[in-house]
Design a protein around this motif. Structure first.
Motif, PDB file in Angstrom:
ATOM      1  N   MET A 279      -0.380   0.215 -11.856  1.00 30.90           N
ATOM      2  CA  MET A 279       0.476   0.933 -12.770  1.00 30.90           C
ATOM      3  C   MET A 279       1.923   0.743 -12.308  1.00 30.90           C
ATOM      4  N   ALA A 280       2.818   0.410 -13.193  1.00 23.33           N
ATOM      5  CA  ALA A 280       4.223   0.141 -12.850  1.00 23.33           C
ATOM      6  C   ALA A 280       4.990   1.452 -12.693  1.00 23.33           C
ATOM      7  N   LYS A 281       5.948   1.406 -11.793  1.00 23.13           N
ATOM      8  CA  LYS A 281       6.798   2.577 -11.599  1.00 23.13           C
ATOM      9  C   LYS A 281       7.799   2.671 -12.735  1.00 23.13           C
ATOM     10  N   SER A 282       8.132   3.887 -13.099  1.00 24.40           N
ATOM     11  CA  SER A 282       9.173   4.055 -14.104  1.00 24.40           C
ATOM     12  C   SER A 282      10.525   3.822 -13.444  1.00 24.40           C
ATOM     13  N   PRO A 283      11.530   3.345 -14.185  1.00 23.19           N
ATOM     14  CA  PRO A 283      12.844   3.087 -13.592  1.00 23.19           C
ATOM     15  C   PRO A 283      13.474   4.355 -13.007  1.00 23.19           C
ATOM     16  N   ARG A 284      13.251   5.490 -13.662  1.00 20.82           N
ATOM     17  CA  ARG A 284      13.812   6.740 -13.176  1.00 20.82           C
ATOM     18  C   ARG A 284      13.207   7.115 -11.820  1.00 20.82           C
ATOM     19  N   TYR A 285      11.915   6.898 -11.671  1.00 20.49           N
ATOM     20  CA  TYR A 285      11.235   7.225 -10.430  1.00 20.49           C
ATOM     21  C   TYR A 285      11.709   6.325  -9.297  1.00 20.49           C
ATOM     22  N   SER A 286      11.871   5.027  -9.554  1.00 17.88           N
ATOM     23  CA  SER A 286      12.248   4.110  -8.483  1.00 17.88           C
ATOM     24  C   SER A 286      13.671   4.364  -7.994  1.00 17.88           C
ATOM     25  N   LYS A 287      14.556   4.916  -8.807  1.00 24.10           N
ATOM     26  CA  LYS A 287      15.912   5.246  -8.368  1.00 24.10           C
ATOM     27  C   LYS A 287      15.912   6.446  -7.423  1.00 24.10           C
ATOM     28  N   LEU A 288      14.991   7.358  -7.621  1.00 25.53           N
ATOM     29  CA  LEU A 288      14.965   8.580  -6.829  1.00 25.53           C
ATOM     30  C   LEU A 288      14.123   8.461  -5.564  1.00 25.53           C
ATOM     31  N   HIS A 289      13.248   7.487  -5.522  1.00 21.78           N
ATOM     32  CA  HIS A 289      12.374   7.306  -4.364  1.00 21.78           C
ATOM     33  C   HIS A 289      13.108   6.455  -3.335  1.00 21.78           C
ATOM     34  N   ILE A 290      13.481   7.079  -2.195  1.00 18.71           N
ATOM     35  CA  ILE A 290      14.309   6.396  -1.204  1.00 18.71           C
ATOM     36  C   ILE A 290      13.553   6.135   0.088  1.00 18.71           C
ATOM     37  N   CYS A 291      12.847   7.116   0.610  1.00 19.68           N
ATOM     38  CA  CYS A 291      12.163   6.929   1.898  1.00 19.68           C
ATOM     39  C   CYS A 291      10.664   7.146   1.745  1.00 19.68           C
ATOM     40  N   GLY A 292       9.925   6.567   2.694  1.00 15.15           N
ATOM     41  CA  GLY A 292       8.475   6.598   2.648  1.00 15.15           C
ATOM     42  C   GLY A 292       7.883   7.932   3.058  1.00 15.15           C
ATOM     43  N   PRO A 293       6.553   8.018   3.015  1.00 11.04           N
ATOM     44  CA  PRO A 293       5.901   9.294   3.296  1.00 11.04           C
ATOM     45  C   PRO A 293       6.066   9.763   4.742  1.00 11.04           C
ATOM     46  N   GLY A 294       5.962   8.860   5.704  1.00 10.51           N
ATOM     47  CA  GLY A 294       6.088   9.267   7.104  1.00 10.51           C
ATOM     48  C   GLY A 294       7.470   9.773   7.429  1.00 10.51           C
ATOM     49  N   LEU A 295       8.494   9.045   6.988  1.00  8.64           N
ATOM     50  CA  LEU A 295       9.869   9.437   7.265  1.00  8.64           C
ATOM     51  C   LEU A 295      10.222  10.753   6.574  1.00  8.64           C
ATOM     52  N   SER A 296       9.796  10.920   5.345  1.00  6.59           N
ATOM     53  CA  SER A 296      10.147  12.143   4.624  1.00  6.59           C
ATOM     54  C   SER A 296       9.484  13.372   5.238  1.00  6.59           C
ATOM     55  N   ILE A 297       8.253  13.247   5.691  1.00  7.34           N
ATOM     56  CA  ILE A 297       7.573  14.377   6.335  1.00  7.34           C
ATOM     57  C   ILE A 297       8.209  14.671   7.689  1.00  7.34           C
ATOM     58  N   CYS A 298       8.503  13.622   8.457  1.00  3.82           N
ATOM     59  CA  CYS A 298       9.116  13.807   9.772  1.00  3.82           C
ATOM     60  C   CYS A 298      10.486  14.488   9.645  1.00  3.82           C
ATOM     61  N   CYS A 299      11.298  14.013   8.717  1.00  7.37           N
ATOM     62  CA  CYS A 299      12.619  14.616   8.524  1.00  7.37           C
ATOM     63  C   CYS A 299      12.517  16.047   8.016  1.00  7.37           C
ATOM     64  N   SER A 300      11.516  16.337   7.212  1.00  9.01           N
ATOM     65  CA  SER A 300      11.308  17.708   6.741  1.00  9.01           C
ATOM     66  C   SER A 300      10.985  18.634   7.905  1.00  9.01           C
ATOM     67  N   LEU A 301      10.110  18.183   8.797  1.00  7.02           N
ATOM     68  CA  LEU A 301       9.738  19.007   9.950  1.00  7.02           C
ATOM     69  C   LEU A 301      10.925  19.207  10.894  1.00  7.02           C
ATOM     70  N   ILE A 302      11.696  18.153  11.131  1.00 12.34           N
ATOM     71  CA  ILE A 302      12.872  18.277  11.987  1.00 12.34           C
ATOM     72  C   ILE A 302      13.888  19.223  11.354  1.00 12.34           C
ATOM     73  N   SER A 303      14.028  19.170  10.039  1.00 17.08           N
ATOM     74  CA  SER A 303      14.957  20.066   9.350  1.00 17.08           C
ATOM     75  C   SER A 303      14.529  21.519   9.471  1.00 17.08           C
TER      76      SER A 303
END
Length: 104
Positions: free
Chosen positions: A1-25
Motif C-alpha cells: 500500500m502506498a503512503k499518502s503524500p501528507r503522511y510522508s511529509k510528517l513522518h520524520i523518524c523511525g519507531p526506535g528513535l521516536s520511542i527513545c526520544c519520548s522516554l528521554i523527554s
C-alpha cells in the motif's frame, strides 16, 4: 500500500528513535520539574550552583533569592522545551504505529 503524500511529509523518524526520544523527554521533564521546584523552594543543596547576580545595590540575601529565581525559571524553560520534544516524538510514535498497521 502506498503512503499518502501528507503522511510522508510528517513522518520524520523511525519507531526506535521516536520511542527513545519520548522516554528521554519524559525523564527530562520529571527531573527538571523536580530541580525547578527545589530551586523555587530555595533548597540549600543548590547554593553553589546559583548564578551570581551583579546588582550591587541589593543585599546578599536579595541577590541570592534573585539567583534562585533565575535558575528555577531556566529549569522551567527547559521543561517547556522537553515538553515540545515529547509532543513531537509522540506524534512520530503515532505515525509509526499507523505505518506498521498499514503494512499489515
Amino acid at each position: 500500500m502506498a503512503k499518502s503524500p501528507r503522511y510522508s511529509k510528517l513522518h520524520i523518524c523511525g519507531p526506535g528513535l521516536s520511542i527513545c526520544c519520548s522516554l528521554i523527554s519524559v525523564w527530562g521533564i520529571i527531573m527538571l520539574a523536580i530541580v525547578g521546584g527545589l530551586l523555587s523552594a530555595k533548597s540549600a543543596a543548590f547554593i553553589e550552583d546559583i548564578p551570581e547576580v551583579d546588582e550591587h545595590n541589593l543585599s546578599y540575601e536579595e541577590r541570592l533569592n534573585k539567583g534562585f529565581d533565575l535558575a528555577a525559571t531556566n529549569c522551567y524553560g527547559a521543561v517547556g522545551l522537553y515538553l515540545g520534544c515529547l509532543i513531537f516524538c509522540g506524534i512520530q510514535v503515532f505515525f509509526n504505529i499507523k505505518a506498521s498497521a498499514m503494512k499489515n
